[in-house]
Scaffold this motif. Structure first.
Motif, PDB file in Angstrom:
ATOM      1  N   PHE A   1       4.305  14.004   7.084  1.00 42.94           N
ATOM      2  CA  PHE A   1       5.481  14.278   7.889  1.00 42.94           C
ATOM      3  C   PHE A   1       6.301  13.007   8.061  1.00 42.94           C
ATOM      4  N   HIS A   2       5.571  11.925   8.307  1.00 42.38           N
ATOM      5  CA  HIS A   2       6.191  10.620   8.489  1.00 42.38           C
ATOM      6  C   HIS A   2       6.964  10.216   7.223  1.00 42.38           C
ATOM      7  N   ILE A   3       6.292  10.376   6.077  1.00 43.30           N
ATOM      8  CA  ILE A   3       6.936  10.018   4.806  1.00 43.30           C
ATOM      9  C   ILE A   3       8.144  10.910   4.556  1.00 43.30           C
ATOM     10  N   GLU A   4       7.972  12.222   4.805  1.00 44.58           N
ATOM     11  CA  GLU A   4       9.069  13.150   4.553  1.00 44.58           C
ATOM     12  C   GLU A   4      10.311  12.817   5.379  1.00 44.58           C
ATOM     13  N   SER A   5      10.114  12.574   6.651  1.00 44.40           N
ATOM     14  CA  SER A   5      11.293  12.331   7.494  1.00 44.40           C
ATOM     15  C   SER A   5      11.959  11.006   7.144  1.00 44.40           C
ATOM     16  N   ARG A   6      11.144  10.035   6.767  1.00 44.64           N
ATOM     17  CA  ARG A   6      11.754   8.752   6.361  1.00 44.64           C
ATOM     18  C   ARG A   6      12.415   8.843   4.994  1.00 44.64           C
ATOM     19  N   LEU A   7      11.775   9.628   4.103  1.00 46.32           N
ATOM     20  CA  LEU A   7      12.346   9.791   2.757  1.00 46.32           C
ATOM     21  C   LEU A   7      13.717  10.463   2.820  1.00 46.32           C
ATOM     22  N   ARG A   8      13.832  11.407   3.765  1.00 43.55           N
ATOM     23  CA  ARG A   8      15.102  12.101   3.970  1.00 43.55           C
ATOM     24  C   ARG A   8      16.243  11.107   4.230  1.00 43.55           C
ATOM     25  N   GLN A   9      15.914  10.032   4.900  1.00 47.52           N
ATOM     26  CA  GLN A   9      16.921   9.015   5.234  1.00 47.52           C
ATOM     27  C   GLN A   9      17.103   7.957   4.137  1.00 47.52           C
ATOM     28  N   ALA A  10      16.182   7.964   3.185  1.00 47.40           N
ATOM     29  CA  ALA A  10      16.166   6.850   2.220  1.00 47.40           C
ATOM     30  C   ALA A  10      17.421   6.796   1.353  1.00 47.40           C
ATOM     31  N   ILE A  11      17.955   7.963   0.988  1.00 47.75           N
ATOM     32  CA  ILE A  11      19.154   7.956   0.148  1.00 47.75           C
ATOM     33  C   ILE A  11      20.389   7.497   0.934  1.00 47.75           C
ATOM     34  N   PRO A  12      20.683   8.171   2.081  1.00 52.77           N
ATOM     35  CA  PRO A  12      21.835   7.686   2.857  1.00 52.77           C
ATOM     36  C   PRO A  12      21.694   6.214   3.270  1.00 52.77           C
ATOM     37  N   ASN A  13      20.459   5.765   3.508  1.00 49.65           N
ATOM     38  CA  ASN A  13      20.252   4.369   3.919  1.00 49.65           C
ATOM     39  C   ASN A  13      20.199   3.397   2.743  1.00 49.65           C
ATOM     40  N   ASN A  14      20.404   3.939   1.533  1.00 52.43           N
ATOM     41  CA  ASN A  14      20.440   3.079   0.348  1.00 52.43           C
ATOM     42  C   ASN A  14      19.128   2.329   0.106  1.00 52.43           C
ATOM     43  N   GLU A  15      18.007   3.049   0.258  1.00 49.04           N
ATOM     44  CA  GLU A  15      16.700   2.412   0.098  1.00 49.04           C
ATOM     45  C   GLU A  15      16.046   2.717  -1.245  1.00 49.04           C
ATOM     46  N   LEU A  16      16.660   3.588  -2.055  1.00 52.19           N
ATOM     47  CA  LEU A  16      16.073   3.866  -3.361  1.00 52.19           C
ATOM     48  C   LEU A  16      16.564   2.849  -4.377  1.00 52.19           C
ATOM     49  N   ARG A  17      15.696   2.548  -5.339  1.00 55.58           N
ATOM     50  CA  ARG A  17      16.051   1.619  -6.420  1.00 55.58           C
ATOM     51  C   ARG A  17      15.652   2.241  -7.741  1.00 55.58           C
TER      52      ARG A  17
ATOM     53  N   GLY B   1      11.697  19.822  -1.621  1.00 56.02           N
ATOM     54  CA  GLY B   1      13.028  20.016  -2.194  1.00 56.02           C
ATOM     55  C   GLY B   1      13.887  18.758  -2.175  1.00 56.02           C
ATOM     56  N   LEU B   2      13.368  17.693  -1.538  1.00 57.20           N
ATOM     57  CA  LEU B   2      14.128  16.435  -1.517  1.00 57.20           C
ATOM     58  C   LEU B   2      14.318  15.871  -2.920  1.00 57.20           C
ATOM     59  N   ILE B   3      13.487  16.318  -3.857  1.00 53.15           N
ATOM     60  CA  ILE B   3      13.558  15.829  -5.227  1.00 53.15           C
ATOM     61  C   ILE B   3      14.912  16.124  -5.859  1.00 53.15           C
ATOM     62  N   LYS B   4      15.582  17.184  -5.377  1.00 57.20           N
ATOM     63  CA  LYS B   4      16.882  17.540  -5.948  1.00 57.20           C
ATOM     64  C   LYS B   4      17.883  16.395  -5.746  1.00 57.20           C
ATOM     65  N   SER B   5      18.037  15.957  -4.494  1.00 58.85           N
ATOM     66  CA  SER B   5      18.993  14.878  -4.253  1.00 58.85           C
ATOM     67  C   SER B   5      18.461  13.549  -4.789  1.00 58.85           C
ATOM     68  N   LEU B   6      17.133  13.345  -4.704  1.00 57.47           N
ATOM     69  CA  LEU B   6      16.553  12.115  -5.246  1.00 57.47           C
ATOM     70  C   LEU B   6      16.784  12.026  -6.762  1.00 57.47           C
ATOM     71  N   GLY B   7      16.498  13.135  -7.449  1.00 57.88           N
ATOM     72  CA  GLY B   7      16.659  13.165  -8.902  1.00 57.88           C
ATOM     73  C   GLY B   7      18.110  12.992  -9.330  1.00 57.88           C
ATOM     74  N   GLU B   8      19.009  13.611  -8.581  1.00 58.19           N
ATOM     75  CA  GLU B   8      20.437  13.458  -8.896  1.00 58.19           C
ATOM     76  C   GLU B   8      20.882  12.023  -8.685  1.00 58.19           C
ATOM     77  N   TRP B   9      20.338  11.418  -7.635  1.00 53.60           N
ATOM     78  CA  TRP B   9      20.703  10.030  -7.362  1.00 53.60           C
ATOM     79  C   TRP B   9      20.227   9.121  -8.511  1.00 53.60           C
ATOM     80  N   VAL B  10      18.996   9.319  -8.967  1.00 55.77           N
ATOM     81  CA  VAL B  10      18.451   8.489 -10.052  1.00 55.77           C
ATOM     82  C   VAL B  10      19.290   8.668 -11.329  1.00 55.77           C
ATOM     83  N   LEU B  11      19.636   9.919 -11.636  1.00 57.93           N
ATOM     84  CA  LEU B  11      20.446  10.197 -12.829  1.00 57.93           C
ATOM     85  C   LEU B  11      21.803   9.487 -12.744  1.00 57.93           C
ATOM     86  N   ALA B  12      22.462   9.652 -11.594  1.00 53.85           N
ATOM     87  CA  ALA B  12      23.791   9.057 -11.431  1.00 53.85           C
ATOM     88  C   ALA B  12      23.730   7.530 -11.452  1.00 53.85           C
ATOM     89  N   GLU B  13      22.756   6.965 -10.770  1.00 53.34           N
ATOM     90  CA  GLU B  13      22.632   5.503 -10.709  1.00 53.34           C
ATOM     91  C   GLU B  13      22.320   4.913 -12.090  1.00 53.34           C
TER      92      GLU B  13
END
Ligand code: C2E
Ligand code: MG
Ligand code: MG
Ligand code: MG
Length: 279
Positions: free
Chosen positions: A25-41, A85-97
């Protein structure tokens, strides 16, 4: 006595399950914020042409740079991202980046590099992957013929005829398709004749023991032959030693990735390595 031990065991188990659920739960809620917070690389692992020894591209692999926990590896969060389902936005972000970065490299005067991005099943079944791809290619202006999409056998397993149709649509945009972790799924050989694929990536588990295990040598050599017969290029994953590379070279494998050339690394480090290796 045994009863006590048993009870103790159950208690231990349920506590650890509760802990696991809390972590999730902890990971999920933080992961949800990871894209808007610019934490993915995106990290880039070099892909090497075996004949020439030159780096011809890279696989894009996601990392999560958490402000508290530091760099988090995909095995910690990709599964959770898929289930939620967070993989949808995560995957799109990786593709675009990845495409944005690839175009930046072209504009900086580097030759276009072949860049490979991993897709997950959820992106096929719950997102319009064809539309997403068109949008990203249009927005970033990265040339489609340098983009490769990596699929796993678990993606191909589901809704076969729909999948063939989708893969043909993706290919008609100019990208190439590869089957990742080949040999670890259920009916690998059938996939090769059913789906429109361009590249086969031999799973690291076969490459790992090439030096020690005669069976793995036979399997690897045979996979390369079959793939070539079907007109596919072959990438070996997880090459760590010169001996493994020599075996793959002797059996006509086209490309490799692995720690022998480099681990996945930040974009700047990748370009430094690329310039050193390719001169
Ligand atoms: P994969 O697509 O099969 O990627 C290859 C993995 O093998 C990477 O792990 C890479 O670091 C590791 N590897 C490469 N060469 C070697 C080697 O010589 N030795 C060893 N021991 N390992 C090597 P990583 O980056 O931890 O990624 C793990 C998996 O997470 C990937 O496996 C892929 O299935 C998934 N993943 C990563 N990024 C994404 C993403 O953006 N989207 C999706 N859907 N999945 C991703
Ligand atoms: Mg991959
Ligand atoms: Mg793989
Ligand atoms: Mg793998």
């Amino acid at each position: 006595q045994a009863k006590n031990a048993g009870r103790g065991c159950i208690r231990y188990f349920s506590e650890s399950l509760t802990q696991a659920a809390r972590d999730r739960f902890h990971i999920e809620s933080r992961l949800r914020q990871a894209i808007p917070n610019n934490e993915l690389r995106v990290y880039y692992q070099p892909k090497v042409d075996i004949r020439s020894g030159r780096i011809i591209g890279a696989e894009a692999l996601v990392r999560w740079q958490d402000p508290v926990d530091g760099l988090i590896m995909p095995f910690i969060f990709i599964g959770i991202a898929e289930e939620t389902g967070l993989i949808k936005s995560l995957g799109e972000w990786v593709l675009a980046e990845t495409c944005r970065q690839g175009k930046e490299w072209i504009d900086a005067g580097l030759l276009p590099l072949n860049l490979a991005v991993n897709l997950s099943a959820h992106q096929f079944h719950h997102g319009n992957i064809v539309r997403t791809l068109s949008d990203v290619l249009e927005i970033t202006q990265f040339p489609a013929e340098y983009l490769e999409l990596e699929l796993t056998e678990s993606i191909l397993m589901q809704r076969e005829s729909e999948m063939v149709e989708t893969l043909n649509q993706l290919r008609s945009k100019g990208v190439s398709l590869s089957i990742d972790d080949f040999g670890t799924g259920y009916s690998s050989l059938a996939y090769l004749k059913t789906f429109p694929l361009d590249v086969l990536k031999i799973d690291r588990s076969f490459v790992m023991d090439i030096e020690k295990d005669e069976d793995d040598r036979a399997i690897t050599a045979t996979i390369i032959k079959i793939a070539h017969t079907l007109g596919l290029k072959v990438v070996a994953e997880g090459v760590e030693t010169q001996q493994q590379l020599e075996f793959l070279d002797a059996h006509g494998c086209d490309m490799y990735q692995g720690y022998l050339m480099g681990k996945p690394m930040p974009a700047a480090d990748f370009i430094t390595l690329l310039k050193r290796i390719n001169h």
